[in-house]
Design an enzyme around this catalytic site. Sequence first.
Site, PDB file in Angstrom:
ATOM      1  N   SER A   1       0.805  -1.232   0.000  1.00  0.00           N
ATOM      2  CA  SER A   1       0.000   0.000   0.000  1.00  0.00           C
ATOM      3  C   SER A   1       0.835   1.279   0.000  1.00  0.00           C
ATOM      4  O   SER A   1       0.278   2.372  -0.174  1.00  0.00           O
ATOM      5  CB  SER A   1      -0.950   0.005   1.201  1.00  0.00           C
ATOM      6  OG  SER A   1      -1.986  -0.934   1.013  1.00  0.00           O
TER       7      SER A   1
ATOM      8  N   TYR B   1      -3.535  -3.398 -10.263  1.00  0.00           N
ATOM      9  CA  TYR B   1      -3.333  -2.866  -8.912  1.00  0.00           C
ATOM     10  C   TYR B   1      -2.390  -3.759  -8.105  1.00  0.00           C
ATOM     11  O   TYR B   1      -1.497  -3.275  -7.411  1.00  0.00           O
ATOM     12  CB  TYR B   1      -4.678  -2.732  -8.209  1.00  0.00           C
ATOM     13  CG  TYR B   1      -4.567  -2.421  -6.737  1.00  0.00           C
ATOM     14  CD1 TYR B   1      -4.111  -1.176  -6.310  1.00  0.00           C
ATOM     15  CD2 TYR B   1      -4.874  -3.376  -5.772  1.00  0.00           C
ATOM     16  CE1 TYR B   1      -3.984  -0.885  -4.961  1.00  0.00           C
ATOM     17  CE2 TYR B   1      -4.755  -3.100  -4.428  1.00  0.00           C
ATOM     18  CZ  TYR B   1      -4.299  -1.859  -4.017  1.00  0.00           C
ATOM     19  OH  TYR B   1      -4.169  -1.580  -2.684  1.00  0.00           O
TER      20      TYR B   1
ATOM     21  N   TYR C   1      -4.844   4.841   7.825  1.00  0.00           N
ATOM     22  CA  TYR C   1      -6.172   4.222   7.927  1.00  0.00           C
ATOM     23  C   TYR C   1      -6.914   4.623   9.194  1.00  0.00           C
ATOM     24  O   TYR C   1      -6.970   5.803   9.532  1.00  0.00           O
ATOM     25  CB  TYR C   1      -6.049   2.694   7.818  1.00  0.00           C
ATOM     26  CG  TYR C   1      -5.338   2.225   6.588  1.00  0.00           C
ATOM     27  CD1 TYR C   1      -5.699   2.687   5.324  1.00  0.00           C
ATOM     28  CD2 TYR C   1      -4.294   1.301   6.662  1.00  0.00           C
ATOM     29  CE1 TYR C   1      -5.046   2.243   4.182  1.00  0.00           C
ATOM     30  CE2 TYR C   1      -3.639   0.856   5.521  1.00  0.00           C
ATOM     31  CZ  TYR C   1      -4.014   1.332   4.294  1.00  0.00           C
ATOM     32  OH  TYR C   1      -3.363   0.900   3.164  1.00  0.00           O
TER      33      TYR C   1
ATOM     34  N   LYS D   1       0.361   3.492  -2.948  1.00  0.00           N
ATOM     35  CA  LYS D   1      -0.864   4.280  -3.137  1.00  0.00           C
ATOM     36  C   LYS D   1      -0.632   5.785  -3.279  1.00  0.00           C
ATOM     37  O   LYS D   1      -1.177   6.404  -4.200  1.00  0.00           O
ATOM     38  CB  LYS D   1      -1.841   3.994  -2.000  1.00  0.00           C
ATOM     39  CG  LYS D   1      -2.393   2.579  -1.996  1.00  0.00           C
ATOM     40  CD  LYS D   1      -3.251   2.306  -0.766  1.00  0.00           C
ATOM     41  CE  LYS D   1      -3.813   0.901  -0.750  1.00  0.00           C
ATOM     42  NZ  LYS D   1      -4.577   0.601   0.463  1.00  0.00           N
TER      43      LYS D   1
ATOM     44  N   VAL E   1       1.617  -3.550   4.039  1.00  0.00           N
ATOM     45  CA  VAL E   1       1.546  -4.783   4.817  1.00  0.00           C
ATOM     46  C   VAL E   1       2.773  -5.672   4.664  1.00  0.00           C
ATOM     47  O   VAL E   1       2.874  -6.701   5.331  1.00  0.00           O
ATOM     48  CB  VAL E   1       0.267  -5.591   4.486  1.00  0.00           C
ATOM     49  CG1 VAL E   1      -0.966  -4.826   4.911  1.00  0.00           C
ATOM     50  CG2 VAL E   1       0.219  -5.970   3.011  1.00  0.00           C
TER      51      VAL E   1
END
Length: 404
Positions: free
Chosen positions: A64, A191, A243, A67, A261
Amino acid sequence: MRSPVSDYLAEVLEGCAGDTSGANADYIPELARADSDRFAVAVATLTGYVHGAGDTDVMFTMQSISKPFVHALALQDRGLPAFLDKIDVEPSGEAFNELSLEEGTTRPRNPMINAGAITTSTLVGEPDSTLAHRWERILGGLSAFAGRELEVDEAVFSSELETAHRNLAIAHMLRGYDTITEDPEAVVANYTRQCSLRVTTRDLALMAATLANGGVQPLTGERVVDPPVVREVLSVMTTCGMYDAAGDWVTRVGIPAKSGVAGGIIGALPGQVGLAVFSPRLDEHGASVRGVRVCERLSQEMGMHLMEAPAPARSVLRESGVREVDGIGTAHVYALQGMLQFAGVEQVLHDLTEEPPSTPQVVLDLSQVYSVNSVGRRMLREAVRRLGLDGLTVHVVDPEGMLD
């Protein structure tokens, strides 16, 4: 002389190494098998020098952390209005892989959660780009941020795609609302490929430093994205990057950040540094346990919290006084320094108003100024004009053309 910075970073790692809580991400088999004891930290300056300690050259996947960089490419390619038409920028307060959309608009709540990130990946490149062309743009763009050509970890990609059931569910949900218009499985594959790019802690620190440097890669000097794009990305990283732990992060660390992660965390402190940490064991929010501890310590000990920024108004005016100046004679000299923004320039104008120059000759010395934003420039130009209207002769020393 050997710089003490790397020694300090090694000391920080040693101080945080005892925390072995958390666990590797187990829903991706390749990540579950990663060495849990790997630990690294790197800090990249805006001149491109990287200080590091620990396993800084060990490869792992971005996950992530990709992103915010893909977010930046989408904004660069499509612009903010087109982006906001598809994705909001509000914190969700939910887990990163929640199957939910904004009520009423059916947009993903922000580009940092998976629903938003999957949609963001479809907004890179021109509107009529094929998936293949879009992938080339993502790969090239993220490589430009890193300053070297990145590659996909095929083992992680295959492992992740085989277990991407939740992301596929999210993509089908997005397709059902026409938020994306392409084949959901192909979109998820693209993705997943961006998440599977291999990097080192050093790479991530330089990528973060590119954001901290206003979009210019410190080593290559390439402008990867424009400053307004960076401002938008860092804003979303601050409010959404961690988050459902974003509020706690901003309070305790105060650095725009993003976790992944695989165990990586990046932080980008505007105008100062980019930092990266790597340790695979994750907490309940999907962030590296030891990585969070390292970032907390760096923020506290190195004064990196955004809210600890010094007030520029107190340091802009380096000198104010009457002295003899070659070629001019007796003059009241105002010597400015550093970065001139509204608050600092306002302080100078306040001084000029409350205690007007005591001689008809005035010198405004900008030789130690390295940056002036647009409002600061307009304010100083107007000050020069009004001093002239008051009958004073103003000499501007501006070797770098800051007021041009």
